[in-house]
Design a protein around this motif. Sequence first.
Motif, PDB file in Angstrom:
ATOM      1  N   LEU A 206       0.802  -1.226   0.000  1.00  0.00           N
ATOM      2  CA  LEU A 206       0.000   0.000   0.000  1.00  0.00           C
ATOM      3  C   LEU A 206       0.837   1.281   0.000  1.00  0.00           C
ATOM      4  CD1 LEU A 206      -2.799  -1.028   2.540  1.00  0.00           C
ATOM      5  CD2 LEU A 206      -2.848  -1.158   0.036  1.00  0.00           C
ATOM      6  N   ASP A 207       2.123   1.171   0.258  1.00  0.00           N
ATOM      7  CA  ASP A 207       3.000   2.344   0.272  1.00  0.00           C
ATOM      8  C   ASP A 207       3.951   2.269  -0.926  1.00  0.00           C
ATOM      9  OD1 ASP A 207       4.715   4.437   0.718  1.00  0.00           O
ATOM     10  OD2 ASP A 207       5.359   3.793   2.714  1.00  0.00           O
ATOM     11  N   ASN A 234      -4.095   2.972  -3.903  1.00  0.00           N
ATOM     12  CA  ASN A 234      -3.054   3.710  -3.194  1.00  0.00           C
ATOM     13  C   ASN A 234      -1.978   4.233  -4.137  1.00  0.00           C
ATOM     14  OD1 ASN A 234      -3.209   3.551   0.034  1.00  0.00           O
ATOM     15  ND2 ASN A 234      -4.220   1.782  -0.857  1.00  0.00           N
ATOM     16  N   LYS A 237      -3.353   7.392  -6.022  1.00  0.00           N
ATOM     17  CA  LYS A 237      -3.430   8.545  -5.115  1.00  0.00           C
ATOM     18  C   LYS A 237      -2.038   9.122  -4.849  1.00  0.00           C
ATOM     19  CE  LYS A 237      -7.614   7.314  -2.482  1.00  0.00           C
ATOM     20  NZ  LYS A 237      -8.132   6.898  -1.151  1.00  0.00           N
ATOM     21  N   GLN A 238      -1.082   8.257  -4.555  1.00  0.00           N
ATOM     22  CA  GLN A 238       0.267   8.715  -4.219  1.00  0.00           C
ATOM     23  C   GLN A 238       0.989   9.268  -5.450  1.00  0.00           C
ATOM     24  OE1 GLN A 238       2.144   5.391  -2.079  1.00  0.00           O
ATOM     25  NE2 GLN A 238       0.195   5.076  -1.002  1.00  0.00           N
TER      26      GLN A 238
END
Length: 397
Positions: A206-207, A234, A237-238
Amino acid sequence: MNKATLIRFATRAAVGTAAAAAFATSALAADPVKVGLALDISGPFAAGGAETRDAINLAIKLLDSKLGGYPAEFIQADTAGNPDQAKQIVDRMIQQNKIDFFTGVTPSNVALAVGPALFAAKVPFITSNPGPSQYAGAQCNPYFFGNGYQNDTWDEAAGKWATDQGIKSSFIIAPNYPAGRDHLTGYKRTYKGQIVAEVYGKVGQLDYAAEIAQIRAAKPEAVFFFLPGGMGINFIKQFVASGLSKDVRLVTSPASADEDTIAAVGEPMLGLFSTSQWSHDLTNPANIKFVTEFRKAYNRYPTFYAAQAYDVIMSIDAAVRDVKGDVKNKDAVLKALKAANYQSNRGPFKYGTNNFPIQDYYLRVIGKDNAGKITNKTLATPLKGYQDAYVSQCKMK
């Protein structure tokens, strides 16, 4: 009393040939057609699992809980996207429930895990999503039907489109599991520009700070990614928050660009390109009916997961109808499934010799419809009547 006894009794009673045949048909229909549905309602593929469940339930409702007009039983279980858990569930469905058909799983690693037991038991596995290269090629099996697509094909369409657009460099990223590797292989097969980096992350990651830093340093013209479910949500978005979307074009598959991802991400999805064998705005009659019924039932556009799952149930319905309920006649069932004698919501298609579709693949872009809703719009057809690259490795005829 079994079917043969019933028929002999009817004959001795001088009921006649026609009545005996009717009696036999009644006996065939006495046991419901059983379908095993191993869904991924929890775990990293839960979004696709929920869409699959909702579409299957819609199809069951529209078919009045029957298949081919015969009584049917649908046995559902949650695999959580876990291959070991899925194998236990499938073993139980085969041994205890005596299923006649199987579908529902979302990821390719689960499909590869449960396939051998199903094939040994001669239970047709009609996949509602994964299309692993192994089952399209050397490990093809008459009991496996890749009803939706073969994993590489979305990305072959994306690679061709990127090449046609003159995109000279691409950064490509996917999770490190069978489908992730297939999808990036597909993109590389047709993309003629430079791959500046090929990155595999963890399933469920997710990161993406580290990967976004790599993209910034590599300065590609495009990023192609296959990151289904929460991974894609994710990442997008990032990526947009990093400011890179102003200079780098995002290209993906429907696994990261469909209505479930749009609902979770919103405005940052605008302008994202994807390729798919299906879109909700296709105008064939079967798709219009499907989308209308789905929106009426759930008050949202369906995703490709839903479209594929619905199609699978309709394909099973047609096969049961064509074998007149005699689902124990395995050869007849396989022949009926391969005939695909139903109206697919993707439009015309047929199975190749490896039981994977020969079909069109579309380019889509995310924008706003006339009501201002963020959604996909079909733009072009990069691949027409396309068969996957592994069919020559399959020894079936």
